[in-house]
Design an enzyme around this catalytic site. Sequence first.
Site: not given
Lengths: 346, 346, 346
Positions: A241-243
């Site tokens: 997922a993001h980050n």
Amino acid sequence: MDNKIFTLEKLSEILNIKYYGNPDLIISGISEIKNAKKNQLAFLFEKKYLKDIDKTNASCLLVNIDFEIDDKFSYLVSDKPKFIMTKILEIFNFKYNNFKGIHHLANISNNVLFGENVSVNSFVHIGQNVKIGKNVTIMSGSFIGDNSTIDDETLIYPNVTILANCIIGKKVIIHSGVVIGSDGYGFIQLDNNEHHKVPQIGNVIIEDNVEIGASVTIDRATIGSTIICEGTKIDNMVHIAHNVKIGKRSLIIAQTGIAGSTIIGDNVIIAGQSGVSGHLEIGNNSIILSRSGVTKNFPEKSKISGFPARNHLDELKNISMINKIPQLIKEIEELKEIIKSQNLKN
Amino acid sequence: MDNKIFTLEKLSEILNIKYYGNPDLIISGISEIKNAKKNQLAFLFEKKYLKDIDKTNASCLLVNIDFEIDDKFSYLVSDKPKFIMTKILEIFNFKYNNFKGIHHLANISNNVLFGENVSVNSFVHIGQNVKIGKNVTIMSGSFIGDNSTIDDETLIYPNVTILANCIIGKKVIIHSGVVIGSDGYGFIQLDNNEHHKVPQIGNVIIEDNVEIGASVTIDRATIGSTIICEGTKIDNMVHIAHNVKIGKRSLIIAQTGIAGSTIIGDNVIIAGQSGVSGHLEIGNNSIILSRSGVTKNFPEKSKISGFPARNHLDELKNISMINKIPQLIKEIEELKEIIKSQNLKN
Amino acid sequence: MDNKIFTLEKLSEILNIKYYGNPDLIISGISEIKNAKKNQLAFLFEKKYLKDIDKTNASCLLVNIDFEIDDKFSYLVSDKPKFIMTKILEIFNFKYNNFKGIHHLANISNNVLFGENVSVNSFVHIGQNVKIGKNVTIMSGSFIGDNSTIDDETLIYPNVTILANCIIGKKVIIHSGVVIGSDGYGFIQLDNNEHHKVPQIGNVIIEDNVEIGASVTIDRATIGSTIICEGTKIDNMVHIAHNVKIGKRSLIIAQTGIAGSTIIGDNVIIAGQSGVSGHLEIGNNSIILSRSGVTKNFPEKSKISGFPARNHLDELKNISMINKIPQLIKEIEELKEIIKSQNLKN
């Protein structure tokens, strides 16, 4: 397929290891020991394959240095047979895609920089301002978004999607179906219950020597970067997922998911079908066993399992506890009987 | 990348919110607070980021209205800072795909209707009788099957597959690797143990404002439609089987699977790596916690977890029960001792 | 969409089954019973749909031979209604891709052999030395690697990736997003902690009548072949690792993963979101229930569940044990009370 043929002597020379047997033996291929045919080489350094030795028709075996040599086979001998195996497999490996240059059915946007000796095959779309390093291969049907960079020696299999602004390092291998730089899953809920999109304006950075398995998805950061550090190897269908940041030389096995903003350390192993919640930190050199669901931070060198994941020994104790219940039931019944009989006596 | 530069005063005007500090401060980008540089704006309305305030080099902070303003930074101030954040991210967002029109390397079949201002890029295949609304973007390598409809303002990322007869609403976002309209998994077993295919002749309907994450698969119905209702947001690698209906404004998190003919209500949240069996109904406003395996119906406003999933409080009790076993073992041993000593006394 | 219209008499003739009612009744489509309209046919051989009979507007019902016929509807009657249903769905099914021949925007390499009547659509890349059988359909955007073989009647949906040296049988159906022949996940760890790639030089063999769901990944063998045997049906997003062998007519349901070198027998069912560890053997006719995690061998006709998976009855017992803990706690309290009161008495 290519036909590669070596004499035993020649192969031992190339590999710089010893051989025993007929130097002129022709070796024309590699096979699993149980299926090997005449003039084929098989590997025999794991004990589980010893049972197959009487059935094999292999002419030559690659063995460990302590193996008891006889004259039923020819032998290649090494004190690092697994590593030599990878060298032999490289020698006999088939080559993909001998196409060089930019295919006339590729779609190259403005201001794209190509290094020397690139291979960009049919139906590849390359966005504007993209930089492609030397010896990069981009196979058919892959997409490279605007402003992205693909560094030297990187291999991109067919039907890969790398979206805008992403940075891919050197000697990276990206398998088919991978999506890099899709939007992270970010919404805020409005008063009318609608989910309003949080634009995802960051990117993805893949460092050198990373390998990414088929149909992996790696989302771009909301702000900043989702990062896969140098030397990490990701198996098929992993969701990142993001980050998220994954450290160096970690192994993420198939169908695992890592939620937003989590930081995985260096040399971590996450076995298959695991999940790690968002905003967590997993320390270096940790091992997460298969099908774990990790819901809190763990320090370095943790070995964890279960859901919610805990120290593996605690998890094992926990599981064993359930197995003790029948015994507990029995003991309580016995106690009841004793007390009953005591009461009768009294 | 685009260079977007605003003065603090100008940005506050665009956003229609208050500012404190130097009106002429140049804001040239957004960053995470810990990585922000001079002339960058950072967000500081979640307490977890407060620890980073001393280390940041951000020139400007977006804060909640109750934040204690000082003169170390310039500030943008709002009573809805999360919503304002999405507006700022939209302003600084990069734009994909400035291509407009139908690319000469797209393959457009007979009888396709295009609205105004569409973008259909290279290597897109559009089947016959397809209708494409206005301002639709279809990025490179995507496939739109015969008779399908894509309504206004919808954005289809590269390498998406939408098969025949499907209906996609307005302002839908479909990320790369998504497959919509693949056959449902339906077979009947013949007397010779063969599995005979049940043709899947239905379709998929995606309503307005739905977002579908990378590599999601949504199977077409056997008969009728698989339906994703208005405003629902689906994360990466979710599997939705044939004849499923998902209500309005629901959130389906990554790697979840929903089996055939199940009906999910409105405003439902299904957390990551969950599974819902076939032919079930999950009521509106329910929450299914991560890694749940749901095997029966649940009414509206349920909060469930575990496998087989049950009321979350019951599941927690259940888990806590296992932790009580060591205490039970100890107590039984004590009882035995007491009884033994009593017996001795007697 | 195609308009297919039959009289009841004509349809009964084609299907070779009996009918009751008006021979000239026009049947113009199929629908779910609850949504059916005039002149539509609906299926009514599962009891769960009986409740819908009063609400339907269907003109004709397909029923089992023991169904009590009345004159409210016309009827088609069979002693194998499920099988007849598949025949009717085939009749009313839409046809994909009426394109025949090799599209001018396909990219065909050297030395490709095509059988009669193939359909190779736009943006398909076919590598060198590939053999394509007769009546094969390869839809837009799919990739067939060097030296691979696709046998007669096989259907490949859009955006499928089949890499080099793979062998695909007759009447195989491969859905969109599938990757066949990606590298297996094999590395050896060097002294500096680096993971050194083990080249994956084997292939994948898909036998006749296999169906492979959307976004499945099947890795090529390290040496030898990963094999999916005849008649097996694989649901969406299943991950099959290198050197796995899956027997004949098995069913592998969505989001399951099978680790390297595991052998799954014939007629095995693996329900959704399960995982099977590497180097295991699962006997013929076994059933692995959903969300199982299999960590050891099981003989034929096993029915297993849980993680680590065990005999399903044992797993059920195990789960029920946890539910007994509150009763145990109560009983221990009672015993304490009794002993206490005895002590007082004494």
